[in-house]
Design an enzyme around this catalytic site. Sequence first.
Site, PDB file in Angstrom:
ATOM      1  N   HIS A  59       0.832  -1.211   0.000  1.00  0.00           N
ATOM      2  CA  HIS A  59       0.000   0.000   0.000  1.00  0.00           C
ATOM      3  C   HIS A  59       0.869   1.265   0.000  1.00  0.00           C
ATOM      4  CE1 HIS A  59      -3.217  -2.857   0.602  1.00  0.00           C
ATOM      5  NE2 HIS A  59      -2.560  -3.336   1.644  1.00  0.00           N
ATOM      6  N   GLU A  96      -1.190   0.112   8.257  1.00  0.00           N
ATOM      7  CA  GLU A  96      -0.458  -0.984   7.622  1.00  0.00           C
ATOM      8  C   GLU A  96       0.668  -0.454   6.747  1.00  0.00           C
ATOM      9  OE1 GLU A  96      -1.145  -4.646   4.419  1.00  0.00           O
ATOM     10  OE2 GLU A  96      -2.857  -3.439   5.085  1.00  0.00           O
ATOM     11  N   HIS A 153       3.035  -7.109   4.111  1.00  0.00           N
ATOM     12  CA  HIS A 153       1.694  -6.668   4.468  1.00  0.00           C
ATOM     13  C   HIS A 153       1.353  -7.073   5.894  1.00  0.00           C
ATOM     14  CE1 HIS A 153       0.079  -5.504   0.410  1.00  0.00           C
ATOM     15  NE2 HIS A 153       1.113  -6.236   0.035  1.00  0.00           N
ATOM     16  N   GLU A 230       1.641 -11.805   5.095  1.00  0.00           N
ATOM     17  CA  GLU A 230       0.783 -11.116   6.064  1.00  0.00           C
ATOM     18  C   GLU A 230       1.432 -11.408   7.415  1.00  0.00           C
ATOM     19  OE1 GLU A 230      -1.589  -9.159   5.293  1.00  0.00           O
ATOM     20  OE2 GLU A 230      -2.444  -9.788   3.366  1.00  0.00           O
TER      21      GLU A 230
END
Length: 267
Positions: A59, A96, A153, A230
Amino acid sequence: MLPVVALAVTACSASPTSGTSAPPTGAARLVVRSTPTVVTAASAAKPLAGRVVVIDPGHNLGNSRHAAQIGRLVNAGGSRKPCNTTGTATASGYPEATFAWSVATYLKARLVAQGATVYLTRSSNSASAWGPCVDVRGRFGNTVHADAVVSVHADGTASRFHGFFAIRPARKQGWTDDIYTGSGRLALDVRAGLQAAGLPRANYNGGDGLDTRGDLGTLNWSNVPTVMVELGNMKNATDAAHMRSASWRDSVYAAGLARGLATFLRR
């Protein structure tokens, strides 16, 4: 014994910031100089010397301020998906994007110390910046002839879930069939590295610390082994507290990823 002679390789800078389908202007490339360099005992001792790694910090902090840009549909590998998303955050508002950027920075330092050439898919973590789009991120490792790509992430699911998992690309004919096996090995090595650093496997998605996805442009566009991680669930209080800790971001998350990548790159 005569000294070993090798060609010196220069890594040019890269900072993709647009969401266009073409590689960004000034995309990183390797330039081989014709002047030979002597590889000393000190440089030869660097275990990742000559290896190229791309780190994709998930992101971007300014994505929420650029809804039109990140909402534009792009080819994610046989299907159309938004260019990017805002990502998630802890209950206290720790983003995040900021977590991923911090881990990526620590990870880069650890890999460079071992002799690797390392590129990031974005050059800052600014509230005014957005993207790059998932297709640009996915192709970035191809442009610098990377040996491995890791996309960093954190998840944002129900608070009862915790722990990490590594996402490998599904086998898609014409897209990931050439990197399917290598990416699978990379996912296993990254999982082992994170476990060795003290992180528990996620208590969801099967509980084995692995997942397979065929819909992620960041994975589908890659022509080199790639994995998305993740690193925990930002909605879980324990995971969130660890993610907010600079010590954990360096000595656990980045250290575990570095260990897993080093195992893969030294095979």
